[in-house]
Scaffold this active site. Structure first.
Site, PDB file in Angstrom:
ATOM      1  CG  HIS A  11      -0.376   0.001   2.524  1.00 30.84           C
ATOM      2  ND1 HIS A  11       0.368  -1.045   3.035  1.00 30.84           N
ATOM      3  CD2 HIS A  11      -0.407   0.944   3.516  1.00 30.84           C
ATOM      4  CE1 HIS A  11       0.763  -0.762   4.261  1.00 30.84           C
ATOM      5  NE2 HIS A  11       0.312   0.444   4.565  1.00 30.84           N
TER       6      HIS A  11
ATOM      7  CG  HIS B 141      -0.021   4.265   4.877  1.00 28.18           C
ATOM      8  ND1 HIS B 141      -0.715   3.546   5.841  1.00 28.18           N
ATOM      9  CD2 HIS B 141      -0.904   5.186   4.398  1.00 28.18           C
ATOM     10  CE1 HIS B 141      -1.956   4.012   5.926  1.00 28.18           C
ATOM     11  NE2 HIS B 141      -2.079   5.008   5.061  1.00 28.18           N
TER      12      HIS B 141
ATOM     13  CG  ASP C 195       4.846   2.779   7.598  1.00 31.83           C
ATOM     14  OD1 ASP C 195       3.969   3.114   6.780  1.00 31.83           O
ATOM     15  OD2 ASP C 195       4.603   2.075   8.595  1.00 31.83           O
ATOM     16  CG  HIS C 196       4.015  -0.147   4.312  1.00 33.19           C
ATOM     17  ND1 HIS C 196       4.057  -1.488   4.584  1.00 33.19           N
ATOM     18  CD2 HIS C 196       3.561   0.450   5.445  1.00 33.19           C
ATOM     19  CE1 HIS C 196       3.647  -1.705   5.820  1.00 33.19           C
ATOM     20  NE2 HIS C 196       3.335  -0.538   6.365  1.00 33.19           N
TER      21      HIS C 196
ATOM     22  CG  HIS D  47      -4.009  -0.016   6.906  1.00 32.69           C
ATOM     23  ND1 HIS D  47      -4.024   0.518   8.175  1.00 32.69           N
ATOM     24  CD2 HIS D  47      -2.802   0.316   6.368  1.00 32.69           C
ATOM     25  CE1 HIS D  47      -2.877   1.140   8.405  1.00 32.69           C
ATOM     26  NE2 HIS D  47      -2.123   1.047   7.319  1.00 32.69           N
TER      27      HIS D  47
ATOM     28  CG  ASP E 222       0.582  -1.711   7.873  1.00 37.88           C
ATOM     29  OD1 ASP E 222       1.485  -2.534   8.114  1.00 37.88           O
ATOM     30  OD2 ASP E 222       0.763  -0.477   7.903  1.00 37.88           O
TER      31      ASP E 222
ATOM     32  CG  HIS F  94       3.882  -2.144  11.589  1.00 38.74           C
ATOM     33  ND1 HIS F  94       4.688  -1.051  11.752  1.00 38.74           N
ATOM     34  CD2 HIS F  94       3.168  -1.908  10.455  1.00 38.74           C
ATOM     35  CE1 HIS F  94       4.479  -0.185  10.768  1.00 38.74           C
ATOM     36  NE2 HIS F  94       3.558  -0.697   9.973  1.00 38.74           N
TER      37      HIS F  94
END
Length: 373
Positions: free
Chosen positions: A173, A175, A177-178, A231, A250, A288
């Site tokens: 996805h 975001h 942090d991805h 998400h 996530d 995570h």
């Protein structure tokens, strides 16, 4: 073979059922076992409880560890310790046996494992504050892919250490942090970027957009794309049925699920049901290390679940020494993760919901309770 028989009376039929090829090295080896396949990957086990520790801190000189799978995954928890010895007179197969609890001694401290070179290799390593990065490698084709890009240096470090050339980034996805290091990693390696079709305008450097039902070749292996939106709207997961593993980003966490930043409760519920429909022995790689807080919440809504109680004790021991709790087995999640247990009478009672409430309504109540936990 006679030496193996002394370790266990497990039949060859059971060995075939285990479908694992794991070489085990003890401090003192049984006489006659003299040939082992190369130790391509390592996992660390607790000699006391014979459970998978997946130690990051114990891995020599590196903050990463790797695993490799045949048709079935390592049975990470609540499983008998399995070992497989490569016999010189069996050039293409390994004999799997079980080490009885009476023979689990201090020798098991030196237990390491590897698998046959044709199996998928997975490198897992910490990134940022609580992310996990993954790099997968198919030895038969030489292809290598990164799952998401939360941080640049750990990925480059693993690639250099392993001597692998990166061919793909597989984003789950959009975001940061991805997908935040997509462009840097692409510039450094010349790889192509695969990502969710529903978020193609938000995935930096995307080359190939995929969605539910799409499949693509990764060497001789097939990667199936699952839409697990909720998400984020277009969140996807990557499932490798031949390897019994899925990279879920996530969407589904160990004992939890992702917050609904963009999607709806019905959408997220359907996504989790899609993941729950995978084989029970699927190994789930989430993004995570949230398991301890998830476990505390799970116990608050289903305190009478004995499997959850046992898993919580394992999680505490792992985190006390800095060991990861990821990956996990889908069968464990279905038995202990409240977001996959909407039919549980105890959870419904804890949240003051009617026994006749729809599962999606129960899911929404669980998610809201977790958001405020």
């Amino acid at each position: 073979k006679s030496n193996l028989a002394q370790l266990s009376d497990v039949t060859m039929a059971r060995a075939a059922a285990a479908r694992m090829a794991v070489c085990v090295t003890f401090a003192s080896l049984p006489t006659g076992i003299s040939s082992f396949r190369s130790l391509a990957s390592r996992r660390f086990w607790s000699p006391r409880h014979a459970t998978l520790l997946s130690s990051l801190s114990s891995y020599p000189s590196f903050r990463s560890f790797s695993t490799a799978f045949s048709l079935a995954p390592v049975q990470a928890s609540f499983r008998t310790l399995r070992s497989a010895f490569y016999c010189p007179d069996r050039t293409d197969k390994s004999v799997v046996s079980c080490v009885p609890s009476t023979q689990k001694s201090s020798a098991a401290r030196n237990l390491v494992m590897s698998v046959q070179a044709s199996k998928l290799q997975v490198e897992q390593f910490p990134c940022l504050n609580d992310n996990y990065g993954y790099i997968i490698h198919d030895p038969s084709s030489g292809l290598t892919a990164a799952i998401d890009t939360p941080e640049l240096k750990p990925y480059l470090h693993v690639l250099e250490r392993k001597g692998w050339k990166l061919d793909y980034i597989l984003n789950t996805h959009h975001h940061f942090d991805h997908a935040g290091c997509n462009l840097e990693l692409k510039k450094s390696t010349g790889c192509k970027i695969v990502g969710p079709k529903g978020e193609k305008d938000k995935i930096p450097g995307i080359d190939i957009a995929v969605d539910q039902g799409d499949t693509f070749d990764f060497g001789a292996k097939k990667i199936h794309v699952l839409n697990v939106g909720g998400h984020t709207h277009g969140h996807i997961a990557y499932f490798l049925p031949e390897e019994n593993c899925a990279f879920v980003g996530d969407s589904l966490f160990a004992l939890g699920c992702g917050r609904l930043f963009e999607g709806t409760f019905p959408q997220m519920y359907d996504s989790l049901q899609r993941l729950a429909s995978l084989p029970d022995d699927t190994v789930l790689y989430c993004a995570h290390e949230y398991t301890m807080s998830n476990a505390k919440f799970a116990l608050s809504v289903e305190p009478g679940n004995p499997m959850l109680q046992k898993r919580f004790e394992q999680i505490k021991k792992l985190r006390e020494v800095g060991n990861p709790t990821v990956p996990s087995l889908l069968s464990e999640e279905k038995a202990t993760n409240p977001f996959l247990r909407t039919s549980s009478p105890e959870i419904r009672n804890s949240l003051k919901l009617s026994p006749d409430a729809k599962d999606v309504e129960v899911f929404a109540a669980i998610r809201k309770a977790k958001d405020n936990f």
